[in-house]
Design an enzyme around this catalytic site. Structure first.
Site, mmCIF file in Angstrom:
data_model
loop_
_atom_site.group_PDB
_atom_site.id
_atom_site.type_symbol
_atom_site.label_atom_id
_atom_site.label_comp_id
_atom_site.label_asym_id
_atom_site.label_seq_id
_atom_site.Cartn_x
_atom_site.Cartn_y
_atom_site.Cartn_z
ATOM 1 N N CYS A 116 -43.518 10.048 -46.855
ATOM 2 C CA CYS A 116 -42.464 10.228 -45.845
ATOM 3 C C CYS A 116 -41.078 10.280 -46.492
ATOM 4 O O CYS A 116 -40.771 9.492 -47.373
ATOM 5 C CB CYS A 116 -42.536 9.089 -44.826
ATOM 6 S SG CYS A 116 -41.364 9.289 -43.468
ATOM 7 N N CYS A 131 -37.022 3.771 -44.702
ATOM 8 C CA CYS A 131 -37.245 2.508 -43.984
ATOM 9 C C CYS A 131 -37.697 1.432 -44.986
ATOM 10 O O CYS A 131 -38.762 1.584 -45.608
ATOM 11 C CB CYS A 131 -38.290 2.704 -42.886
ATOM 12 S SG CYS A 131 -38.003 4.192 -41.895
ATOM 13 N N CYS A 171 -41.332 0.010 -45.144
ATOM 14 C CA CYS A 171 -42.500 0.883 -44.960
ATOM 15 C C CYS A 171 -43.188 1.327 -46.249
ATOM 16 O O CYS A 171 -42.573 1.950 -47.119
ATOM 17 C CB CYS A 171 -42.100 2.105 -44.141
ATOM 18 S SG CYS A 171 -43.566 3.077 -43.686
ATOM 19 N N CYS A 220 -54.044 5.146 -30.727
ATOM 20 C CA CYS A 220 -52.700 5.549 -31.152
ATOM 21 C C CYS A 220 -52.736 6.201 -32.529
ATOM 22 O O CYS A 220 -53.222 5.614 -33.496
ATOM 23 C CB CYS A 220 -51.784 4.334 -31.166
ATOM 24 S SG CYS A 220 -50.107 4.744 -31.682
ATOM 25 N N CYS A 280 -52.009 7.722 -27.427
ATOM 26 C CA CYS A 280 -50.637 7.410 -27.824
ATOM 27 C C CYS A 280 -50.400 8.060 -29.179
ATOM 28 O O CYS A 280 -51.325 8.237 -29.964
ATOM 29 C CB CYS A 280 -50.493 5.897 -27.910
ATOM 30 S SG CYS A 280 -48.886 5.356 -28.513
ATOM 31 N N CYS A 330 -43.354 3.260 -25.442
ATOM 32 C CA CYS A 330 -43.736 2.079 -26.216
ATOM 33 C C CYS A 330 -42.664 1.892 -27.282
ATOM 34 O O CYS A 330 -42.508 2.746 -28.159
ATOM 35 C CB CYS A 330 -45.105 2.310 -26.848
ATOM 36 S SG CYS A 330 -45.582 1.023 -28.020
ATOM 37 N N ARG A 356 -46.960 -6.467 -26.946
ATOM 38 C CA ARG A 356 -48.066 -6.350 -27.908
ATOM 39 C C ARG A 356 -47.849 -7.199 -29.155
ATOM 40 O O ARG A 356 -46.841 -7.036 -29.856
ATOM 41 C CB ARG A 356 -48.264 -4.879 -28.292
ATOM 42 C CG ARG A 356 -49.473 -4.646 -29.203
ATOM 43 C CD ARG A 356 -49.843 -3.188 -29.310
ATOM 44 N NE ARG A 356 -50.018 -2.600 -28.006
ATOM 45 C CZ ARG A 356 -49.317 -1.578 -27.538
ATOM 46 N NH1 ARG A 356 -48.416 -0.994 -28.270
ATOM 47 N NH2 ARG A 356 -49.523 -1.131 -26.322
HETATM 48 N N1 SAM Z 1 -42.891 7.730 -38.868
HETATM 49 C C1 SAM Z 1 -42.864 7.354 -37.510
HETATM 50 C C2 SAM Z 1 -41.712 6.418 -37.178
HETATM 51 O O1 SAM Z 1 -41.195 5.769 -38.062
HETATM 52 O O2 SAM Z 1 -41.360 6.345 -35.999
HETATM 53 C C3 SAM Z 1 -44.156 6.714 -37.031
HETATM 54 C C4 SAM Z 1 -44.932 5.798 -37.942
HETATM 55 S S1 SAM Z 1 -44.114 4.264 -38.423
HETATM 56 C C5 SAM Z 1 -45.176 3.658 -39.656
HETATM 57 C C6 SAM Z 1 -44.351 3.237 -36.964
HETATM 58 C C7 SAM Z 1 -43.800 1.851 -36.983
HETATM 59 O O3 SAM Z 1 -44.588 1.004 -37.815
HETATM 60 C C8 SAM Z 1 -42.408 1.631 -37.507
HETATM 61 O O4 SAM Z 1 -41.418 1.958 -36.594
HETATM 62 C C9 SAM Z 1 -42.408 0.141 -37.775
HETATM 63 O O5 SAM Z 1 -41.969 -0.541 -36.621
HETATM 64 C C10 SAM Z 1 -43.877 -0.176 -38.043
HETATM 65 N N2 SAM Z 1 -44.077 -0.628 -39.429
HETATM 66 C C11 SAM Z 1 -44.083 0.146 -40.532
HETATM 67 N N3 SAM Z 1 -44.264 -0.581 -41.651
HETATM 68 C C12 SAM Z 1 -44.375 -1.868 -41.244
HETATM 69 C C13 SAM Z 1 -44.563 -3.099 -41.928
HETATM 70 N N4 SAM Z 1 -44.654 -3.153 -43.250
HETATM 71 N N5 SAM Z 1 -44.644 -4.240 -41.212
HETATM 72 C C14 SAM Z 1 -44.557 -4.186 -39.856
HETATM 73 N N6 SAM Z 1 -44.373 -3.051 -39.147
HETATM 74 C C15 SAM Z 1 -44.273 -1.913 -39.830
HETATM 75 C C1 DTB Z 2 -46.167 -0.761 -33.990
HETATM 76 O O1 DTB Z 2 -45.198 -1.298 -33.423
HETATM 77 N N1 DTB Z 2 -46.860 -1.302 -34.971
HETATM 78 C C2 DTB Z 2 -47.869 -0.394 -35.452
HETATM 79 C C3 DTB Z 2 -47.734 0.802 -34.477
HETATM 80 N N2 DTB Z 2 -46.612 0.428 -33.678
HETATM 81 C C4 DTB Z 2 -47.617 2.157 -34.989
HETATM 82 C C5 DTB Z 2 -47.728 -0.064 -36.882
HETATM 83 C C6 DTB Z 2 -47.750 -1.294 -37.769
HETATM 84 C C7 DTB Z 2 -47.759 -0.801 -39.181
HETATM 85 C C8 DTB Z 2 -47.909 -1.910 -40.172
HETATM 86 C C9 DTB Z 2 -47.877 -1.411 -41.562
HETATM 87 C C10 DTB Z 2 -48.998 -0.503 -41.927
HETATM 88 O O2 DTB Z 2 -50.175 -0.780 -41.616
HETATM 89 O O3 DTB Z 2 -48.733 0.515 -42.591
HETATM 90 FE FE1 SF4 Z 3 -41.530 7.243 -42.484
HETATM 91 FE FE2 SF4 Z 3 -42.476 4.760 -42.541
HETATM 92 FE FE3 SF4 Z 3 -39.986 5.202 -41.746
HETATM 93 FE FE4 SF4 Z 3 -42.046 6.015 -40.191
HETATM 94 S S1 SF4 Z 3 -41.506 3.908 -40.710
HETATM 95 S S2 SF4 Z 3 -40.191 7.156 -40.704
HETATM 96 S S3 SF4 Z 3 -43.531 6.542 -41.785
HETATM 97 S S4 SF4 Z 3 -40.799 5.598 -43.801
#
Ligand code: SAM
Ligand code: DTB
Ligand code: SF4
Length: 326
Positions: A55, A59, A62, A99, A131, A191, A263
């Site tokens: 990506c 973030c 992430c 989802c 979702c 959501c 959730r």
């Molecule tokens: N790329 C899209 C976005 O950012 O909206 C969708 C996928 S992103 C992985 C969805 C959500 O996962 C993020 O907004 C964040 O709240 C959650 N997330 C990602 N990494 C995480 C982590 N290490 N711990 C907890 N939540 C995480």
């Molecule tokens: C949300 O609030 N938590 C989920 C879902 N929406 C997409 C994602 C959590 C991701 C945790 C890190 C991972 O597994 O990559």
């Molecule tokens: Fe990309 Fe992860 Fe940020 Fe979603 S949360 S925009 S997958 S870097």
């Protein structure tokens, strides 16, 4: 105890609720929960990462951001039949919401999007609430997803507006709010929630809850995630969030957004049944089930089944809340 639905909460009011002595707070939230929901019912959702890693966003939490060196292996969009098979398995395991997550900054109008629309159609036909969480969306893209049968769209605010720039610099808070508006206008269930443990202050947690609860309409579901600190990300050394902090977030969300599904999302692997029971008492009524969230581990399916039995919980049926369906 009846609580009215309000969209005019002030930060001070939310701070007062948030800072209530913890047992009192859980009790109050539990009372609101009982007035609006069946406390034995918990929605079971399954996540699948349909496009993983690589990506362009930054973030800080992430593992899928290309710029960090994590162990996540990049995977292009999964074939539709593989996704459908996963959804069938999730359904067989008792999930009523499926989802799909993609590591995209935003949706592009290309063949991959067409394929996602096909996935949505296929899963909707199976009687599951579909979702997606695909990053930013235009109004037209939201409408296309709706027409394909999308039930809900996940797009988290993650933290407060003030703290946002310390966590993410490649987009801003207004971008997030714009997408939420596009989703809402397409009559898709919203959501949106966030993560705690990103180095934020308590005021940031309150700020995020304030933004969510003062949207023109509350999100139908509010995920509360505890940071999963992943090696290779800038947040790798963040301390684990105490369960009391999760409880304060869940309980406050429940009180100020009584109808929402709250959730208990990332972070359950580190929690025992007793701690999760407290979260359900405080108003959480949904979880992600399945051995993986998107890229990180989650409790085993059998372990969750055992927890449901121990706590006398029952999975919520799909499409129970038809109000947002047109
Ligand atoms: N790329 C899209 C976005 O950012 O909206 C969708 C996928 S992103 C992985 C969805 C959500 O996962 C993020 O907004 C964040 O709240 C959650 N997330 C990602 N990494 C995480 C982590 N290490 N711990 C907890 N939540 C995480
Ligand atoms: C949300 O609030 N938590 C989920 C879902 N929406 C997409 C994602 C959590 C991701 C945790 C890190 C991972 O597994 O990559
Ligand atoms: Fe990309 Fe992860 Fe940020 Fe979603 S949360 S925009 S997958 S870097």
């Amino acid at each position: 105890m009846e609580a009215i639905i309000r969209n005019d909460w002030t930060r001070d009011e939310i701070a007062e609720i948030f800072n209530t002595p913890i047992l009192e707070l859980i009790y109050k939230a539990g009372s609101v929960h009982r007035a609006y929901h069946d406390p034995q019912e918990v929605q079971v959702c399954t996540l699948l990462s349909i496009k993983t890693g690589g990506c362009p966003e930054d973030c800080g939490y992430c593992p899928q951001a290309a710029r960090y060196h994590t162990e996540v292996e990049t995977q292009k969009l999964l074939p539709t039949n593989v996704v459908i098979k996963n959804a069938e398995e999730a359904k067989a395991n008792g999930s009523t919401r499926f989802c799909m997550g993609a590591a995209w900054r935003e949706v592009r109008d290309n063949r991959d999007f067409e394929r996602v629309l096909d996935m949505v159609k296929g899963i909707n036909k199976m009687g599951l609430e579909v979702c997606c969480t695909l990053g930013m969306l235009t109004e037209e893209q939201a409408q296309k997803l709706k027409d394909a049968g999308l039930y809900a769209y996940n797009h988290n605010l993650d933290t407060s507006e003030e703290h946002y720039g310390d966590v993410i610099t490649t987009r801003n808070y207004a971008d997030r709010l714009d997408t939420l508006e596009n989703v809402r206008n397409a009559k898709i269930s919203v959501c949106s929630g966030g993560i705690i443990g990103l180095g934020e202050q308590e005021t940031d947690r309150i700020g995020m809850l304030h933004t969510l609860s003062t949207l023109p309409e509350h999100p139908e579901s509010v995920p509360v995630n505890a940071l999963v600190a992943v090696k290779g990300t800038p947040m790798e050394n963040q301390e684990r969030v105490p369960v009391w902090d999760m409880l304060r977030m869940i309980a406050t969300a429940r009180i100020i957004m009584p109808k929402a599904m709250v959730r208990l999302s990332a972070g359950r692997l580190e929690m025992n049944t007793e701690e999760q029971a407290l979260c359900f008492l405080a108003g959480a009524n949904s979880i992600f089930a399945g051995e993986k969230l998107l890229t990180t581990p989650n409790p085993e399916v059998d372990k969750d089944k055992e927890m449901f039995q121990t706590l006398n919980l029952k999975p919520r049926k799909s499409f129970k809340n038809q109000e947002v369906e047109i």
